[in-house]
Design an enzyme around this catalytic site. Structure first.
Site, PDB file in Angstrom:
ATOM      1  N   PRO A   1       0.792  -1.236   0.000  1.00  0.00           N
ATOM      2  CA  PRO A   1       0.000   0.000   0.000  1.00  0.00           C
ATOM      3  C   PRO A   1       0.825   1.287   0.000  1.00  0.00           C
ATOM      4  O   PRO A   1       0.475   2.244  -0.679  1.00  0.00           O
ATOM      5  CB  PRO A   1      -0.839  -0.108   1.277  1.00  0.00           C
ATOM      6  CG  PRO A   1      -0.887  -1.561   1.586  1.00  0.00           C
ATOM      7  CD  PRO A   1       0.411  -2.123   1.098  1.00  0.00           C
TER       8      PRO A   1
ATOM      9  N   GLU B   1       1.138   5.411 -14.803  1.00  0.00           N
ATOM     10  CA  GLU B   1       0.669   6.225 -15.913  1.00  0.00           C
ATOM     11  C   GLU B   1      -0.781   6.665 -15.757  1.00  0.00           C
ATOM     12  O   GLU B   1      -1.151   7.746 -16.194  1.00  0.00           O
ATOM     13  CB  GLU B   1       0.845   5.467 -17.233  1.00  0.00           C
ATOM     14  CG  GLU B   1       2.290   5.276 -17.626  1.00  0.00           C
ATOM     15  CD  GLU B   1       3.036   6.586 -17.804  1.00  0.00           C
ATOM     16  OE1 GLU B   1       2.476   7.536 -18.383  1.00  0.00           O
ATOM     17  OE2 GLU B   1       4.182   6.664 -17.355  1.00  0.00           O
TER      18      GLU B   1
ATOM     19  N   GLN C   1       3.267   5.865  -5.752  1.00  0.00           N
ATOM     20  CA  GLN C   1       3.159   5.870  -7.209  1.00  0.00           C
ATOM     21  C   GLN C   1       2.069   6.833  -7.662  1.00  0.00           C
ATOM     22  O   GLN C   1       2.257   7.616  -8.588  1.00  0.00           O
ATOM     23  CB  GLN C   1       2.824   4.478  -7.722  1.00  0.00           C
ATOM     24  CG  GLN C   1       3.998   3.571  -7.901  1.00  0.00           C
ATOM     25  CD  GLN C   1       4.844   3.984  -9.079  1.00  0.00           C
ATOM     26  OE1 GLN C   1       5.946   4.486  -8.885  1.00  0.00           O
ATOM     27  NE2 GLN C   1       4.370   3.810 -10.291  1.00  0.00           N
TER      28      GLN C   1
ATOM     29  N   THR D   1       3.894   1.855  -1.229  1.00  0.00           N
ATOM     30  CA  THR D   1       4.465   2.063  -2.562  1.00  0.00           C
ATOM     31  C   THR D   1       3.380   2.444  -3.558  1.00  0.00           C
ATOM     32  O   THR D   1       3.581   3.316  -4.404  1.00  0.00           O
ATOM     33  CB  THR D   1       5.203   0.793  -3.036  1.00  0.00           C
ATOM     34  OG1 THR D   1       6.247   0.505  -2.108  1.00  0.00           O
ATOM     35  CG2 THR D   1       5.795   0.971  -4.416  1.00  0.00           C
TER      36      THR D   1
END
Length: 130
Positions: free
Chosen positions: A18, A90, A24, A20
């Site tokens: 969670p 992304e 992100q 990381t």
């Protein structure tokens, strides 16, 4: 223009780490804000290389530009991979720039179709609307 708050909701499949995952998304949100409002790369169309004179005039998101970011995950078992995880980076970047552009359009009543959305581009869009 400033982004004050972002609520980022992502379906990333199963979240394994969670902290990381949140990092992100936070990074992607900041990249999206920079892409939408600050970063202006000038590219030579024939050579495909960046022709900005230097990085001195290349603006990036700094500490004072960071909004309050709330990250939420929707864990959906997808069966696409053997672990059930999906990518995160992304998705938050692209959605962030689009959200900023939509907010500007909502505020001024006309879309600004070139990034970054700078004051002169906002003014030009408003003038063309009139």
């Amino acid at each position: 223009m400033r982004v004050l708050e972002v609520v980022a909701v992502h379906d990333a499949g199963r979240i394994i780490d969670p902290l990381t995952a949140r990092s992100q998304v936070n990074g992607g949100v900041l990249m999206g804000i920079g892409f939408a409002l600050l970063e202006s790369r000038r590219i030579d169309p024939a050579l495909g290389i960046m022709v900005n004179p230097s990085m001195d005039d290349y603006k990036m998101v700094g500490p004072l530009d960071v909004p309050d970011i709330k990250v939420m995950f929707v864990e959906v078992a997808n069966g696409i991979t053997n672990t059930g995880v999906l990518g995160l980076g992304e998705a938050s970047h692209v959605a962030g720039a689009a959200a900023v552009a939509c907010a500007v359009c909502d505020a001024i009543g006309v879309p600004v179709r070139d990034l970054p959305i700078t004051p002169d581009r906002v003014l030009a869009a408003m003038v063309s609307k009139a």
